[in-house]
Design an enzyme around this catalytic site. Structure first.
Site, PDB file in Angstrom:
ATOM      1  N   SER A   8       0.876  -1.049   0.006  1.00  0.00           N
ATOM      2  CA  SER A   8      -0.012  -0.077  -0.094  1.00  0.00           C
ATOM      3  C   SER A   8       0.862   1.129   0.159  1.00  0.00           C
ATOM      4  O   SER A   8       2.032   1.136  -0.432  1.00  0.00           O
ATOM      5  CB  SER A   8      -0.941  -0.058   1.283  1.00  0.00           C
ATOM      6  OG  SER A   8      -1.976   0.881   0.980  1.00  0.00           O
ATOM      7  N   ASN A   9       0.419   2.499   0.379  1.00  0.00           N
ATOM      8  CA  ASN A   9       1.154   3.657   0.328  1.00  0.00           C
ATOM      9  C   ASN A   9       0.598   4.693   1.532  1.00  0.00           C
ATOM     10  O   ASN A   9      -0.309   4.430   2.316  1.00  0.00           O
ATOM     11  CB  ASN A   9       0.974   4.388  -1.009  1.00  0.00           C
ATOM     12  CG  ASN A   9      -0.259   4.642  -1.281  1.00  0.00           C
ATOM     13  OD1 ASN A   9      -1.129   5.544  -0.498  1.00  0.00           O
ATOM     14  ND2 ASN A   9      -1.069   3.998  -2.247  1.00  0.00           N
ATOM     15  N   ARG A  10       1.246   5.572   1.805  1.00  0.00           N
ATOM     16  CA  ARG A  10       0.841   6.763   2.662  1.00  0.00           C
ATOM     17  C   ARG A  10      -0.101   7.318   2.736  1.00  0.00           C
ATOM     18  O   ARG A  10      -0.148   8.408   3.557  1.00  0.00           O
ATOM     19  CB  ARG A  10       2.177   7.416   3.095  1.00  0.00           C
ATOM     20  CG  ARG A  10       3.432   6.850   3.343  1.00  0.00           C
ATOM     21  CD  ARG A  10       4.403   7.876   3.742  1.00  0.00           C
ATOM     22  NE  ARG A  10       5.781   6.938   3.959  1.00  0.00           N
ATOM     23  CZ  ARG A  10       5.976   6.402   5.321  1.00  0.00           C
ATOM     24  NH1 ARG A  10       5.202   6.310   6.330  1.00  0.00           N
ATOM     25  NH2 ARG A  10       7.351   5.765   5.180  1.00  0.00           N
TER      26      ARG A  10
END
Ligand code: CTP
Ligand code: CA
Length: 224
Positions: free
Chosen positions: A33-35
């Site tokens: 995933s990502n921030r």
């Protein structure tokens, strides 16, 4: 809503917003995933609703409570988000793609939990489909607004995305070193064919109101 200069500026219009990160499964317990926190996208959805629009929000997993919108669609992966957005895009006047869609996903998700072994684990990643570009390629495309998160050459990359994806507008922001992601404040540099505007640092709620105001203005200019 603070920061919204023209209440009712989207009255009678429908707005589809994508928000949050996506999760790309590696196995039943792991994902890439990502921030993205989803805060900017949720603020944009709220501001559009406050401006009088009928709002649909397609969201990846976030820690936020869903805002009061006409339809809220929870998704996980980039492929889920693609399906949810493409099923609805043509029936909306405006699409605002704030989601931080994963650019790559594991080529397959293991059916069972991958066990630790002595050796290395190698994942093969495949590019996901670009949702924003697909929306902008629809024959009856909505007014299409993309986001661009950049660590350098903001205008160059933003204008390249505007042209390459055939967008009507790109809202660009600097990321990295405590900027934008997971923060409450943000600033945007907004580009459209032949124009640009700086929306200076403000809370995401205020900034979202200013962006909605600008989208309403440019949408009106296009339709006129
Ligand atoms: N986007 C999308 N689908 C993808 C990837 C990105 O719809 N599979 C959208 C995002 O929602 C955003 C815009 O594309 O509105 C730009 O995202 P960004 O990550 O900045 O650009 P990319 O085109 O993915 O290029 P790169 O990550 O290489 O900068
Ligand atoms: Ca990307």
């Amino acid at each position: 809503l603070a920061g919204l200069f023209r209440p009712g500026c989207l009255a009678g219009l429908s707005v589809l917003v994508s928000a949050g990160p996506t999760r790309e499964a590696i196995d039943p317990v792991r994902f890439l995933s990502n921030r993205s926190s989803g805060k900017m996208g949720y603020a944009v959805a709220r501001a559009a609703a406050a401006a009088g629009a009928r709002v649909t929000l397609v969201s990846g997993p976030t820690a936020l409570s869903p805002p009061a919108v006409a339809e809220f669609v929870a998704v996980e992966s980039a492929a889920d988000m693609y399906q949810a957005v493409m099923a609805r895009a043509a029936s909306h006047d405006i699409y605002i793609g704030t989601a931080a869609v994963a650019d790559y996903a594991p080529e397959y998700a293991a059916a069972g939990k991958i066990k630790k072994t002595a050796g290395e684990l190698t994942l093969t990643l495949r590019k996901t489909r670009d949702i924003l570009a697909a929306v902008a390629a629809l024959p009856d495309k909505p007014y299409t607004v993309g986001f661009a998160a950049e660590t350098d050459d903001l205008e160059g990359y933003a204008r390249a995305k505007l042209a390459a994806k055939n967008l009507d507008m790109v809202a660009a922001n600097w990321v990295g070193e405590g900027k934008a992601f997971e923060q409450d404040d943000n600033a945007l540099e907004v580009f459209w064919p032949g124009g640009r505007r700086t929306l200076p640092t403000a809370s995401k709620a205020v900034l979202a109101g200013r962006l909605i105001d600008l989208i309403a203005e440019r949408y009106g200019a296009r339709a006129a």
